[in-house]
Design a protein around this motif. Structure first.
Motif, PDB file in Angstrom:
ATOM      1  N   ALA A 101       0.833  -1.206   0.000  1.00 13.67           N
ATOM      2  CA  ALA A 101       0.000   0.000   0.000  1.00 13.67           C
ATOM      3  C   ALA A 101       0.870   1.259   0.000  1.00 13.67           C
ATOM      4  N   ILE A 102       1.997   1.184   0.708  1.00 15.90           N
ATOM      5  CA  ILE A 102       2.900   2.332   0.741  1.00 15.90           C
ATOM      6  C   ILE A 102       3.524   2.545  -0.625  1.00 15.90           C
ATOM      7  N   LYS A 141       5.090   9.049   8.197  1.00 10.13           N
ATOM      8  CA  LYS A 141       6.397   9.693   8.286  1.00 10.13           C
ATOM      9  C   LYS A 141       7.348   8.973   7.353  1.00 10.13           C
ATOM     10  N   SER A 142       8.369   9.653   6.961  1.00  5.96           N
ATOM     11  CA  SER A 142       9.412   9.003   6.193  1.00  5.96           C
ATOM     12  C   SER A 142      10.535   8.613   7.132  1.00  5.96           C
ATOM     13  N   ALA A 143      11.017   7.401   6.971  1.00  7.54           N
ATOM     14  CA  ALA A 143      12.163   6.977   7.775  1.00  7.54           C
ATOM     15  C   ALA A 143      13.452   7.543   7.224  1.00  7.54           C
ATOM     16  N   SER A 144      13.371   8.242   6.097  1.00  8.80           N
ATOM     17  CA  SER A 144      14.596   8.709   5.455  1.00  8.80           C
ATOM     18  C   SER A 144      14.572  10.200   5.209  1.00  8.80           C
ATOM     19  N   ARG A 200      11.742  -0.388   9.643  1.00 11.51           N
ATOM     20  CA  ARG A 200      11.347   0.957  10.075  1.00 11.51           C
ATOM     21  C   ARG A 200      10.870   1.793   8.893  1.00 11.51           C
ATOM     22  N   ALA A 201      11.420   1.532   7.721  1.00 13.36           N
ATOM     23  CA  ALA A 201      10.927   2.257   6.558  1.00 13.36           C
ATOM     24  C   ALA A 201       9.437   2.012   6.387  1.00 13.36           C
ATOM     25  N   ASN A 202       9.014   0.790   6.657  1.00  9.03           N
ATOM     26  CA  ASN A 202       7.592   0.458   6.554  1.00  9.03           C
ATOM     27  C   ASN A 202       6.785   1.003   7.722  1.00  9.03           C
ATOM     28  N   THR A 203       7.265   0.801   8.951  1.00  9.17           N
ATOM     29  CA  THR A 203       6.452   1.192  10.107  1.00  9.17           C
ATOM     30  C   THR A 203       6.292   2.705  10.179  1.00  9.17           C
TER      31      THR A 203
END
Lengths: 513, 126
Positions: free
Chosen positions: A87-88, A168-171, A157-160
């Motif tokens: 979905a992301i 939020k973006s993990a990056s 974490r990129a997903n969560t």
């Protein structure tokens, strides 16, 4: 709250199970728990005029003529893939309006921008499991990198983060949840009112590139879970091991003078190609002659040991100092990590029998990572007060090696890379249903290479995310570079970041002292 | 919610799967390991992490701490997870890892209470 419940359930699944992972130390460095034991692969260079051939990934012990057959071979022990939540992914890939074909003789590249993410004294490559024991590191990319980071933690974490509310973006680098990659470097610091602050990056420019489209067919893919360090070598600051390898290669029968260190990848052929000064319009300001490095356009430091300014007052307020780092492109094809972080990669060496340069025989050629760190300043009165957080450690190492040296400020610059890209998005073969950005942009699939940025990663996709401001990891970031000091300002402590305290006696990277 | 978390903690630690027959019962050593000081240490660290993580989340909501400090929460969680993998490691390895994880959890508590004015840098250069 749901996130913490999920965390707890995962933790107790481990606690009540019988899984155990013994901590393993190799050559003084704790091996991260998600990589196999390091096994040295270096076998040297061919003698006479025999060609050093790239490995072919066939595992048959023989090297090939490098025909890639239109695919990127899997060449190492691969960690389990952790794909981006479907979905992301759907919300982060939009339709591009255009893309740019480039002539075969020009340089294909995949370009993206980034910004500062966080600071700590951790090092997941050299000091795994020992937070607070490294020199201060300034991060970009994945916002959660710490002393315990693994490929799985970066990707998860990129997903969560993207599934959170609000998302939020993990990056802090283009790619958002598709890009869980972590990058870090020693921090430039300055003292204001008795407190030490790290200088935030004005912007960061990252390329994955190849020298020409024609040579793209020689490239292999970056394996999942790969991590390495480029730039000044903390275990071998003066590059003595490279010189020794070249000397051994040249000592072979009929090989005298064939191999050399070269200067393409910096004065020491270690990937750090120096600091440039550029105007806001990116016009290069040359250092004074006495301070120019081997390439001639940059200095290897921002303040000489005698306290003088390498640019002799010509690098003034509003200009930027840029640190340039290339990643090594010769990979041993086996290890995802090595003790210290440098040994599973080499830079090509000069080879007058083979088109200019060579990788060690049987090694693999990888896409070249090129990173530029930009710092705005207020002239030498400002950057002349900066320190680089790793310089002291390198001086300590040189002293330990019996060559005590007072290093000029900034000399020890290096960068760590810990891959966390969505594997399918980054590497998928363009001949298949899913088109990979790296094959499309660099032409490693044998098709026409391109010049890509985050607006045109392939024929149908670009990045979008809906974030704004400094931390937007895509084209909604406005402005794309911080030309007015909105995010980073060395006069304003609120636009720098305070350096965390040392917990006491630093180990200063295990294995170094 | 904290009560729910406490229940989860108790359930996770005190309700292992019940063997149906004597033949299926785990060895005596394994049963003992489930109640060893090592497991108690892990349970204690998990409780501490839970409290710190909740405090961090509250601090985020109240604007006391910024998203830039997410790495501190990530470190505490990742560290605890790593410590779990060392459950059966030798004492020296476990103790060293436990020291760092406890520090990471303490730091998570600390940033949740006071983001600014961290202690002064002590590492000097040129």
């Amino acid at each position: 709250m749901i996130r913490y419940l999920a965390n707890l359930i995962a933790l107790f699944a481990v606690l009540t199970g019988s899984f155990a992972q013994a901590q393993t130390v190799q050559d003084g460095f704790v091996r991260p728990p998600d990589v196999p034991a390091y096994v040295e692969q270096y076998g040297g260079y061919q003698n006479g005029t025999d060609a050093n051939e790239l490995g072919d990934g066939e595992g048959d012990g023989a090297t090939s003529s490098n025909a890639r057959g239109g695919t990127m071979p899997v060449i190492a022990t691969m960690l389990a893939d952790i794909p981006t939540d479907s979905a992301i992914a759907a919300t982060w890939k939009g339709a591009a309006t255009a893309f740019l074909d480039i002539p075969p003789a020009t340089q294909p590249k995949l370009r993206m921008l980034g910004s500062f993410s966080h600071i700590n004294r951790d090092d997941a490559i050299r000091n795994f499991g020992a937070p607070g024991t490294a020199h201060a590191h300034c991060y970009f990319g994945n916002r959660t990198v710490n002393a315990y980071s693994t490929y799985a933690s970066l990707r998860t974490r990129a997903n969560t983060y993207a599934l959170g509310a609000p998302k939020k973006s993990a990056s802090s680098v283009a790619g958002g949840p598709l890009n869980g990659t972590g990058y870090w470097a020693p921090c430039f610091t300055k003292t204001v009112s008795g407190k030490t602050y790290a200088i935030k990056y004005n912007t960061i420019v990252i390329y994955y590139e190849e020298s020409t489209g024609a040579s793209s067919a020689l490239l292999s893919r970056l394996p999942r879970g790969l991590r390495y360090i480029t730039g000044r070598n903390a275990d071998d600051p003066l590059g003595a091991s490279v010189l020794a390898e070249i000397a051994a290669a040249n000592a072979q029968s009929g090989t005298s003078g064939r191999y050399s260190r070269g200067v393409v990848h910096g004065t020491l052929n270690d990937g750090f190609t120096g600091y440039e000064c550029r105007t806001s319009a990116s016009v290069l300001v040359l250092p004074a002659v006495a301070h120019r490095n081997a390439a001639g356009n940059a200095a290897d430091y921002i303040k000489a040991t005698d306290g003088s300014d390498p640019w002799a007052g010509a690098c003034t307020t509003g200009m930027k100092i840029t640190a340039h780092l290339n990643a090594p492109t010769c990979y041993d094809g086996t290890n995802l990590w090595s003790p210290g972080g440098y040994r599973h990669f080499r830079f090509p060496v000069g080879d007058n029998a083979q088109a200019g340069d060579s990788c060690p025989d049987g090694w693999f050629r990888m896409p070249k990572l090129n990173i530029t760190l930009e710092f705005y300043h207020k002239g030498f009165a400002d950057y002349g007060t900066w320190t680089l957080s790793s310089d002291q450690m390198f001086e300590d190492k040189l002293t330990a090696l019996g060559t005590p040296t007072d290093l000029p400020t900034g000399w020890s610059m290096h960068t760590d890379w810990f891959g966390g890209w969505d594997d399918t998005v980054m590497y998928g073969n363009s001949g298949l249903t899913i088109m990979g950005w790296l094959p499309f942009c660099l032409g490693v699939d044998g098709n026409t290479p391109h010049e890509c940025n985050s607006s045109q990663f392939n024929a149908t996709q670009y990045l979008k995310g809906g974030y704004t401001g400094e931390n937007a990891p895509d084209l909604t970031r406005t402005p794309q570079t911080d030309t007015d000091g909105t995010w980073a300002n060395t006069d304003d402590p609120t636009k720098m970041v305070q350096v965390p305290s040392s917990p006491g006696s630093l180990t200063i990277h295990s294995g170094v002292n | 919610m904290r009560a729910l978390l406490a229940l989860l903690l108790l359930a996770g630690c005190s309700s292992p799967e019940v063997p149906r027959t004597a033949h299926d019962a785990p060895p005596v050593e394994e049963v003992a390991a489930q109640t060893s000081p090592r497991v108690e240490a892990l349970r204690s660290a998990t409780n501490a992490y839970t409290g710190a993580a909740l405090a961090f989340e509250r601090a985020l909501q109240e604007g006391i701490v910024s998203e830039e400090r997410r790495d501190v929460e990530a470190r505490a969680y990742d560290g605890l997870q790593y410590l779990m993998t060392l459950k059966d490691a030798d004492e020296a390895q476990f103790t060293a890892a436990q020291f760092y994880v406890n520090n990471a959890i303490d730091e998570l508590y600390a940033v949740s209470k006071e983001q600014e004015d961290a202690p002064e840098e002590t590492h000097s250069h040129h």
